[in-house]
Design an enzyme around this catalytic site. Structure first.
Site, short mmCIF file in Angstrom:
data_model
loop_
_atom_site.label_atom_id
_atom_site.label_comp_id
_atom_site.label_asym_id
_atom_site.label_seq_id
_atom_site.Cartn_x
_atom_site.Cartn_y
_atom_site.Cartn_z
N GLU A 323 17.82 22.63 23.51
CA GLU A 323 18.13 21.65 24.65
C GLU A 323 18.52 20.35 23.97
O GLU A 323 17.94 19.40 24.28
CB GLU A 323 16.91 21.52 25.41
CG GLU A 323 16.56 22.76 26.21
CD GLU A 323 15.34 22.77 27.02
OE1 GLU A 323 15.66 23.44 28.24
OE2 GLU A 323 14.39 22.25 26.69
N1 IFG Z 1 12.78 25.09 28.09
C1 IFG Z 1 12.24 24.20 27.05
C2 IFG Z 1 10.89 23.93 26.82
C3 IFG Z 1 9.94 24.33 27.87
C4 IFG Z 1 10.36 25.21 29.03
C5 IFG Z 1 9.39 25.31 30.12
C6 IFG Z 1 12.56 26.35 25.62
C7 IFG Z 1 13.14 26.64 24.18
C8 IFG Z 1 11.89 25.29 29.40
N2 IFG Z 1 12.93 25.10 25.78
O1 IFG Z 1 12.02 26.83 26.33
O2 IFG Z 1 10.48 22.86 26.25
O3 IFG Z 1 10.13 22.77 28.79
O4 IFG Z 1 9.45 26.76 30.76
#
Ligand code: IFG
Length: 510
Positions: A323
């Site tokens: 992200e």
């Molecule tokens: N995606 C984000 C996390 C977390 C997650 C919660 C990943 C690799 C959503 N990144 O999963 O930081 O916020 O479900």
């Protein structure tokens, strides 16, 4: 004369009572069938007589297996109230549980049970420990403590069977992490990935950058401002020790170049404009980025990797990479090209979320696939160039996803995950272009935006972690068999005070 007759009658009566009792004990079917183990063993052959564990039972083990024998003695004591003596050589005919050497696959074991004793053989202590976890599940929850007769030959399908705790969104204490280690190790999970930094908080002491924890780990950091705290180096070393004693290897993660707001609040020089951003206690993602073209950034990154590698005996150091929406594609690749080699410089295997596969240097790294898609050309190309994969598809393994809309805790962006959803997929064939040979294993992330306690952790993790553990260990899956074994396992969680989710998909034994 009369007294002699009375004595003979009394003796006859006693003998008949004893033989009836022993006949009854022998005839009593063992409370737990040999195959009712999670994860399902490779081979189970039930036959012969059960072994009855009593106060006379001893543990026989070589000095080299003493640590495993200690775990076994602890487990038997908790289960039966008897703490067996641990001896190098059991007296002849003494009922014993023997830990011994044997030729097996790594982490594999052979367990054999007969009336006279139990033997667990393995080529190593991890395998003996895994055999002990199986034996724990074969012990009834109440007397008589009979273990079904027969043999089990067992070994894991995948080498990496991981659990994951997010200490950044909400700091879970060392005591809570230890309790989670106690539970996951009983399912032969052998890695625990700790998410130690993010936008809301920094959770591991770094001597060369002390404000990371004095500011980033202060009380009030964390989602809703309630998840403050951090691991001192002593705390982290103790968790590494505690986990290793249960054959769980710690995997530390420092998430970069995104998810860095807490570090930049502590050290404004880590931003491009030198201005500290405001601390964040919300749950947004993708708004922060290290300053890719600035040398300070790489001094910071190298200091952190160096200190964390020195604290971590395990082979992996996770550098995040997810992200990074505030980092341009070119900057992201440039960053990974410089940072992935730094992990190797300090003797660790680079490991990151699957976005790192955009960078050519990732062919030496392990990619953790969290995408819900079964096609990922960038990942498949990296695999073709040598990248290995840990499977964590969010829609199947993210334990912070709600079970269904009524679940109080958790999120739902990747969908709802009931037990069968977590169970009914195959890590070895899940993603096109990622063959089983490239899959090191599976991991079930538990993000903590909505978690506040070990009770919250346990409610979201169990029973779904048991499903993921079986996918990582067992050669094949069978939902009807798993749901039956899981139903019978419920009382074990209850006996330990683990507040698991009583899924309506399972017939829970009372
Ligand atoms: N995606 C984000 C996390 C977390 C997650 C919660 C990943 C690799 C959503 N990144 O999963 O930081 O916020 O479900």
């Amino acid at each position: 004369m009369r007294t002699r007759l009375a004595a003979i009658l009394a003796c006859a009566l006693t003998l008949s009572l004893v033989s009836a009792a022993s006949a009854q004990a022998a005839a009593a079917p063992p409370a737990v069938a040999l195959g009712s183990v999670i994860p399902a063993p490779v081979e189970v052959r039930a036959h012969g007589s059960a072994f009855r564990l009593t106060a006379r039972t001893v543990i026989e083990a070589p000095q080299s297996a003493r640590a495993v024998a200690d775990r076994l003695a602890e487990a038997v004591h908790t289960a039966t109230g008897h703490r067996p003596a641990i001896v190098r050589h059991a007296p002849a005919h003494a009922p014993a549980i023997t830990l011994a050497a044997g030729r097996t696959a790594p982490e594999g074991y052979r367990l054999s049970v007969s009336r006279s004793g139990i033997t667990i053989r393995s080529g190593g202590n991890a395998g003996l420990f895994n055999g002990v976890q199986t034996l724990r599940q074969l012990l009834p929850l109440r007397a008589p403590f009979t273990v079904a007769g027969g043999e089990i030959a067992d070994q894991p399908r995948f080498a990496y069977r991981g659990a994951f705790l997010d200490l950044a969104r909400h700091f879970h204490t060392p005591a809570e992490v230890k309790r989670y280690i106690d539970e996951i190790s009983q399912f032969k999970v052998n890695y625990l990935h700790l998410h130690l930094s993010d936008d809301q908080g920094w959770r591991i002491q770094i001597d060369s950058w002390p404000r990371l924890t004095s500011v980033g780990g202060a009380s009030g950091t964390g989602v809703d401002g309630v998840g403050g705290g951090f691991l001192t180096k002593a705390d982290y070393r103790e968790l590494v020790r505690y986990a290793a004693a249960r054959y769980v290897t710690i995997v530390p993660e420092i998430d970069m170049p995104g998810h860095v707001n807490a570090a930049q609040v502590a050290y404004p020089e880590l931003t491009c404009d030198g201005v500290a951003p405001p601390p964040r206690t919300d749950t947004a993602v993708g708004y922060s980025s290290l300053c890719i073209g600035q040398e300070t950034t790489y001094r910071f990154v190298e200091d952190v990797i160096r200190e964390l590698a020195a604290l971590t005996p395990g082979p992996f150091l996770h550098i995040g990479g997810d992200e990074a929406h505030a980092t341009s594609e070119a900057d992201y690749i440039a960053f990974q090209q410089r940072v992935i080699p730094l992990v190797a410089k300090y003797g660790k295997q680079a490991y990151g979320w699957n976005e790192i596969t955009k960078a050519p240097a990732s062919h030496t790294a392990v990619a953790q696939n969290w995408s819900s898609s079964t096609t990922n050309p960038t990942l498949a190309a990296a695999v073709a160039a040598g990248t290995k994969v840990i499977m964590s598809p969010a829609n199947l393994t993210y334990l912070d996803m709600k079970y269904d809309p009524s679940t109080r805790l958790g999120l739902s962006w990747a969908g709802y995950i009931e037990v069968r959803t977590a169970y009914d997929w195959d890590p070895g064939t899940h993603v096109t272009g990622v063959p089983e040979s490239a899959v090191l294993g599976v991991e079930a992330p538990l993000w903590s935006e909505t978690l506040r306690s070990i009770e919250d952790i346990e409610f979201m993790a169990f029973p779904r972690l048991a499903a993921i553990a079986e996918l990582g260990w067992s050669p094949s899956r069978d939902w009807e068999s798993f749901r039956t074994r899981l139903g019978a396992y419920g009382p074990r969680w209850t006996a330990r005070g683990v507040g698991f989710y009583p899924s309506p998909q399972i017939d829970w034994t009372s």
